[in-house]
Design an enzyme around this catalytic site. Structure first.
Site, mmCIF file in Angstrom:
data_model
loop_
_atom_site.group_PDB
_atom_site.id
_atom_site.type_symbol
_atom_site.label_atom_id
_atom_site.label_comp_id
_atom_site.label_asym_id
_atom_site.label_seq_id
_atom_site.Cartn_x
_atom_site.Cartn_y
_atom_site.Cartn_z
ATOM 1 N N GLU A 187 57.215 73.892 19.170
ATOM 2 C CA GLU A 187 55.785 74.056 19.447
ATOM 3 C C GLU A 187 55.334 73.176 20.629
ATOM 4 O OE1 GLU A 187 54.459 75.368 14.941
ATOM 5 O OE2 GLU A 187 54.130 73.291 15.567
ATOM 6 N N GLU A 262 57.631 81.081 12.223
ATOM 7 C CA GLU A 262 57.058 80.405 11.057
ATOM 8 C C GLU A 262 56.013 81.320 10.434
ATOM 9 O OE1 GLU A 262 55.637 76.437 11.648
ATOM 10 O OE2 GLU A 262 57.597 75.653 12.247
#
Length: 607
Positions: A187, A262
């Site tokens: 991320e 995710e």
């Protein structure tokens, strides 16, 4: 007799052939590659249905059972975070063997159970883990910059990548192992935009022999994908739940596949919050969308586990905010903290089974759990009787500058000039007890920025000020990750900077805690160690109910179960069977505020 011997010989040959064939199959090399739209396994489209779990959060004896649970739910892969700071706690000292640290063994178990692996080795991972997996020893460097091309940071990263690559290289699918892809950072588009850093990090893995495809994971927004993307890497979306999300990935790079790296069946919980309960309807809707569109995905998490010891992290989204994570990483996941299937698990299993051509494996039997009758904890010493030799310094320094990365730290000074008034700690990281002449005046909690207390007048000529600070976990996400612990700047009294401090390091390691001796005296005050025992005829998992205690840490037979705090929501600490024994079991508790004997017990569930 000859016929019998001949038959035995024939059976032996058959068994040997089967064994050799199985061995050859287990070591068969595979090619995993990326097309414009699909993941390809040996040239054929392959849909990844992954469930994430973290070996560091799972007792080693249960690794296989947890993998089997994911497989029985319908997953064909396991995503694995590797926490750098769990493996290299001191610079250059790597541990791949003790406790839950044998990453290679966990990955081998995945392969033995017929599961592929998505490896998420960082160096930064987030994961609600202390400092996002980065080693806090980096914070000893006063002006360190992380997750960028700072040469001091990259030197440590290079050492980590070299050492972890030795462990995982034989486990790549190209070498006969189960690892299909390796994630580059995590991320990154939510944090920074150093394109040189992210590209050089990928090349660092390549130069250490990692030759399977790479992927990134970022939110499905244009700026995150631009800042966090890596040339040639598959695009992970955190999360990918709609056509619009996947269209963003295509706009960013139409030449590689995208997947939901995710997909969230649950969520994390901080202290002082209610338990996060997400229900099953939304996750079923998202998974149905992904299955109908033949999109690969990873459930974060299929099983969470536990932040044993000092490993829980924290969030912060402004300079005075602090949101520490609870010890349990149950996450309201399909497989709960203790490894049992939930209602959400069976709903997802039914959904995934409806898309499968093959019958799913049977769900493993539940892990046994026991209750433990109430037993008493009695005070036996206090932190004030166990202080090490202090370090003298003009002004307070954070614990990392002194080579301490977890636990507690005590700052002590005599008041000269001002003796009472407005005492301000700048900044207390994270929870501080303020004592004057050995008596508690007030507590200061970092969250919210209210760091001033009223110091009362004293009839002592040279009053002694003590500030005992607890490290509740380094921030693991976003821009405030440079998060040193203890007192990070100064202490003032009515605006006067207080000087000349004695500083006592109290990392409270497992070995140190178990070596403490009884020094009981009357009139204990805040910061008490308690001890108790209980007997077992058989061992099994349990939860130790700390609802009668206030705030502190707990060790069972020398193993640190983690933090508790009566602000909630967590009042029960998971204790796995492998840390218990038949016969007498020892419990040590350090409580910041409890002063009198108290009873605790073992129960079956987290809540």
């Amino acid at each position: 007799m000859k016929a019998i011997l001949s038959a035995i010989k024939t059976i032996g040959v058959i068994v040997l052939c089967v064994f050799l064939c199985n061995q050859a199959s287990a070591q068969a090399k595979h090619k995993f590659s990326l097309s414009k739209h699909d993941f390809l396994l040996d040239g054929k489209p392959f849909q990844i249905i992954s469930g994430e779990m973290h070996p560091a959060r799972i007792p080693k004896m249960y690794w296989r059972q947890r993998v089997q649970m994911a497989k029985a739910m319908g997953c064909n892969a396991i995503a694995v975070y590797v926490f750098w700071n769990y493996l290299e706690q001191q610079p250059g000292v790597f541990d791949f063997k003790s406790e839950n640290r044998n990453v290679a063994e966990f990955i081998n178990i995945c392969q033995q159970e017929g599961m592929w692996v998505l490896l998420r080795p960082g160096p930064y991972v987030c994961g609600e883990w202390d400092f996002g997996g980065l080693p806090p020893y980096l914070l000893k460097i006063p002006d360190i910059k992380i997750r960028c091309s700072d040469p001091r940071y990259m030197s440590a990263v290079s050492r980590y990548v070299k050492n972890i690559s030795i462990q995982i290289k034989p486990l790549l699918c190209s070498n006969g192992g189960p690892i299909l892809m390796v994630q580059v950072e995590n991320e990154y588009g939510s944090y920074g935009n150093d394109r040189n850093y992210i590209e050089n990090l990928k090349q660092l893995w390549v130069s250490n022999g990692i030759n399977v495809p790479f992927y990134t994971a970022d939110g499905p927004t244009a700026f995150m994908l631009e800042a966090g993307g890596v040339d040639g890497a598959a695009i992970g979306l955190d999360s990918g739940t709609s056509d619009d999300d996947f269209d963003q990935a295509t706009k960013h790079n139409p030449n590689v596949p995208a997947f939901s790296s995710e997909t969230y069946p649950g969520w994390l919980t901080h202290w002082k919050e209610p338990w996060q309960k997400t229900g099953k309807d939304e996750i079923l809707k998202e998974v149905k969308y992904l299955m109908d569109h033949k999109r690969s995905f990873n459930l974060y998490v299929v099983h969470g586990g536990t932040n044993f010891g000092y490993n829980a992290g924290a969030n912060a989204f402004n300079p005075t905010q602090f949101q520490p994570d609870v010890t349990s990483y149950d996450y309201d996941a399909p497989v709960n903290e203790q490894g049992r299937a939930t209602e959400k698990y069976f709903a997802l299993r039914d959904l995934l089974a409806s898309y499968s051509k093959n019958k799913l494996p049977e769900v493993p039997a539940p892990i046994p759990a026991i209750e433990i009758p109430s037993f008493q904890l009695r005070p036996f010493t206090s932190v004030w009787h166990e202080l090490p030799k202090p370090t003298l310094m003009p002004q307070p320094k954070p614990m990392e500058s002194m080579g301490q990365y977890h636990g507690f730290i005590l700052y002590r000074t005599k008041l000269i000039g001002h003796k009472s008034g407005e005492l301000t700690i700048t900044e207390p990281h994270d929870y501080a007890l303020v004592l004057l002449n050995g008596k508690l005046v007030d507590t200061v909690y970092r969250d919210g920025g209210k760091w001033t207390v009223k110091l009362p007048e004293s009839d002592v000529k040279d009053p002694v000020l003590d500030i005992l600070v607890e490290n509740m976990g380094h921030i693991n996400f976003a821009q405030y990750m440079i998060d040193r612990k203890g007192i990070t700047d100064r202490v003032t009294l009515n605006g006067m900077t207080l000087m000349n401090w004695e500083v006592y390091n109290l990392p409270m390691t497992e070995h140190w805690v178990t070596s403490l001796q009884n020094k009981y005296i009357d009139n204990f005050h805040d910061g008490v160690f308690f001890k108790g025992t209980f007997k077992l005829d058989r061992v099994a998992d349990t939860y130790l109910d700390m609802s009668n205690c206030k705030k502190g840490m707990m060790w069972v037979n020398g193993h640190n179960l983690g933090r508790y705090w009566n602000t909630g929501p967590q009042t029960r600490l998971y204790c796995p069977a492998n840390w218990l024994k038949q016969g007498e079991n020892d419990v040590v508790v350090f409580d910041l505020h409890q002063q009198t004997p108290v009873n605790i017990k073992g129960v079956l569930t987290l809540y």
